[in-house]
Design a protein around this motif. Structure first.
Motif, PDB file in Angstrom:
ATOM      1  N   THR A 193     -11.584 -35.447  18.448  1.00  0.00           N
ATOM      2  CA  THR A 193     -12.353 -34.453  19.192  1.00  0.00           C
ATOM      3  C   THR A 193     -12.177 -34.674  20.688  1.00  0.00           C
ATOM      4  OG1 THR A 193     -13.988 -34.478  17.418  1.00  0.00           O
ATOM      5  CG2 THR A 193     -14.637 -33.449  19.490  1.00  0.00           C
ATOM      6  N   ASN A 220     -15.616 -39.628  19.472  1.00  0.00           N
ATOM      7  CA  ASN A 220     -14.902 -40.023  18.262  1.00  0.00           C
ATOM      8  C   ASN A 220     -15.382 -41.378  17.740  1.00  0.00           C
ATOM      9  OD1 ASN A 220     -12.635 -37.876  17.915  1.00  0.00           O
ATOM     10  ND2 ASN A 220     -12.673 -38.327  20.104  1.00  0.00           N
ATOM     11  N   SER A 228     -19.341 -34.329  15.149  1.00  0.00           N
ATOM     12  CA  SER A 228     -18.137 -35.142  15.331  1.00  0.00           C
ATOM     13  C   SER A 228     -18.380 -36.577  14.910  1.00  0.00           C
ATOM     14  CB  SER A 228     -17.687 -35.089  16.798  1.00  0.00           C
ATOM     15  OG  SER A 228     -16.516 -35.861  17.000  1.00  0.00           O
ATOM     16  N   HIS A 251     -11.733 -36.246  13.423  1.00  0.00           N
ATOM     17  CA  HIS A 251     -11.400 -37.230  14.456  1.00  0.00           C
ATOM     18  C   HIS A 251     -10.563 -36.519  15.499  1.00  0.00           C
ATOM     19  CE1 HIS A 251      -7.251 -37.421  12.971  1.00  0.00           C
ATOM     20  NE2 HIS A 251      -7.766 -37.461  11.750  1.00  0.00           N
TER      21      HIS A 251
END
Length: 519
Positions: free
Chosen positions: A8, A315, A102, A6
């Motif tokens: 990103t 995210n 991600s 998390h």
């Protein structure tokens, strides 16, 4: 680079796109494993799950038993691998893969750890699937480009490895000691059902646009110095009276790059009540200089909004169905729908074209002997008339802006129903992100011409006291890529070389980091 799964950022994606390796943290792998365990339990309980126990799209009314699970997943990748056209660049492909990792790393997609690890290992090995750029409408995510990536993980299609040419994917996987992925459960649909192509490309656009704004600001300062502009209009008081965040930021940036906050203008005597008096120059500059905080500040606000939107998307869990750990059920919905990124990309495209309009007007003013404060026409280095200086480069600048304007139509309003009218409204978000990426490539060429001319003007002015520390550094940086134009020569390579260097974060001169002090 180590991701916890998390948080990103667009900067993270850019670094990975430019070659940095990626690893997921222990917590991320834990979430991924738990999500896959939930999916496995749902399958044992024979729950109805779209794309796992049903067909796809309008064929979701077909129930598919467990005996056909692997065939269902393989067929999804096969029928979606229908992209056409030139492939995405290696940077765009890496950014897409990073964005997908991600999203899946948030642990609500049900993908098997082995499938995600295959994607991660190929990224870090530089084994990049060949992904045709066209074929996605950005509605059920980026099905087509992501299918070409998933297919390569399965040994289908083509892979470029270590900057080489395209090779059969199966051969590259064998060379890397990787077995072709055999997707099962929700692996295939988790890999393809998300906004990761548009989001990855938009993340690259975000960083390119931010650097372009910084370059535009610095070049504007160089123009003001070369043209002896009045910086009264850049005073921070204007930002306090009209407190848009971007405008206030630009007042700060301009002050730093110009070395000092601008003073009020020097009066040329009192206004007489009984006579007309001609001043030596107008008390205000043209808008390209005077309104720089407002113009560039508005662009800054658009970039900030784009950053926020793309960061949120990076995210986010963007596939369907989702398996949240807070609700013991596979939820069917539309998180794959790319409207946020589509609208943000279109807005950024407008901001990019605005920067281009500003740059072209700066170029035109420097080229025009009636407007450039007694500099030679077209900034010729010697023998004006025999030499034409930047005359040809100005024509190129005009052509670049015209080409950008022809591509100004927004992508996000071009919805065309498809998929048997199941996808009856679509976003075209990836088309928008790709278009913005192309516009940025054109903008950097315009900025390169602008920078070459601004440095030439400062050198022709030959008044070092006019230059700030930042513009003096800019002159050194530009001259490392293009020598002074003393007599006519072909400038194509100078423009391209300078534009490439301006785009790259690793080659930026120190002065562009000055603005970080006040962000």
């Amino acid at each position: 680079m180590h991701w916890p799964g998390h948080g990103t950022t667009t900067e993270d994606v850019e670094r990975i796109a430019l070659g940095e390796a990626l690893s997921l943290g222990e917590n991320a792998w834990h979430r991924i494993g738990k999500s896959h365990e939930r999916l496995s339990r749902y399958l044992e309980e024979q729950r109805l799950i779209y794309g796992v126990t049903t067909g796809y799209g309008p064929l979701a009314d077909t129930l598919v038993g467990g005996d056909y699970s692997e065939a269902l997943q393989r067929n999804l990748i096969a029928h979606l691998s229908a992209g056409v056209g030139e492939p995405l660049s290696q940077e765009q492909t890496r950014a897409t893969m990073a964005a997908r990792i991600s999203a899946l790393g948030l642990g609500a997609s049900g993908i098997s750890p082995s499938a995600l690890n295959q994607l991660l290992r190929c990224l870090n090995a530089g084994a990049l699937p060949v992904v045709p750029a066209m074929g996605t409408v950005g509605a059920s995510g980026d099905l087509t480009p992501l299918a070409h990536i998933a297919g390569a993980l399965m040994g289908k299609g083509w892979i470029r490895h270590a900057n080489g040419g395209a090779e059969p994917a199966a051969e590259v996987l064998e060379r890397l000691g990787l077995k072709p992925l055999e997707p099962a459960g929700k692996d295939a649909i988790a890999l393809v059902n998300g906004t990761s192509a548009m989001t990855g490309i938009a993340a690259l656009n975000d960083r390119l646009a931010e650097r372009a704004l910084r370059w535009s600001t610095l070049i504007t300062v160089a123009h003001a110095q070369a043209l002896r502009g009045r910086r009264e209009a850049w005073h921070s008081a204007f930002g306090e009276l009209r407190p848009h965040p971007g405008q206030k930021k630009l007042h700060r940036w301009l002050a730093i790059l110009d070395d000092a906050p601008p003073d009020a203008m020097t009066d040329e005597g009192q206004v007489s009540t009984d006579a007309l008096h001609q001043l030596s120059a107008p008390i205000q500059d043209p808008y390209s200089l005077r309104c720089a905080p407002q113009l560039l500040g508005a662009v800054a606000d658009q970039i900030d909004w784009h950053t926020q939107t793309v960061t949120t998307e990076l995210n986010s869990v963007t596939d369907n169905p989702v398996l949240p750990d807070t609700f013991d059920q596979a939820l069917h919905g539309g998180n794959f729908y790319g409207q946020h990124v589509a609208l943000a990309s279109d807005a950024l495209a407008n901001a990019v074209i605005t920067l281009a309009v500003h740059a072209e007007r700066r170029i035109a003013r420097l080229a025009n002997p009636r407007l450039n404060q007694d500099l030679p026409a077209f900034l010729t280095g010697s023998e004006t008339g025999l030499n034409s200086g930047f005359m040809g480069a100005q024509v190129t600048a005009s052509a670049l802006l015209a080409e950008m304007r022809t591509q100004a139509a927004p992508a996000s309003i071009q919805s065309i129903p498809t998929n048997g009218d199941n996808q009856d409204v679509v976003t075209m978000g990836t088309i928008g992100a790709r278009r913005t990426h192309h516009l940025l490539a054109l903008l950097y060429r315009l900025l390169a011409i602008d920078a070459l001319m601004a440095v030439q003007a400062l050198e022709l002015r030959a008044e070092p006291d006019l230059r700030s520390q930042a513009t003096a550094q800019m002159m050194v940086w530009v001259r490392a890529h293009s020598p002074l134009l003393t007599s006519d020569r072909a400038l194509s390579e100078d423009i391209e070389k300078t534009a490439d260097a301006m785009r790259c974060p690793w080659t930026l001169p120190a002065h562009l980091a000055l603005s970080n002090q006040v962000d």
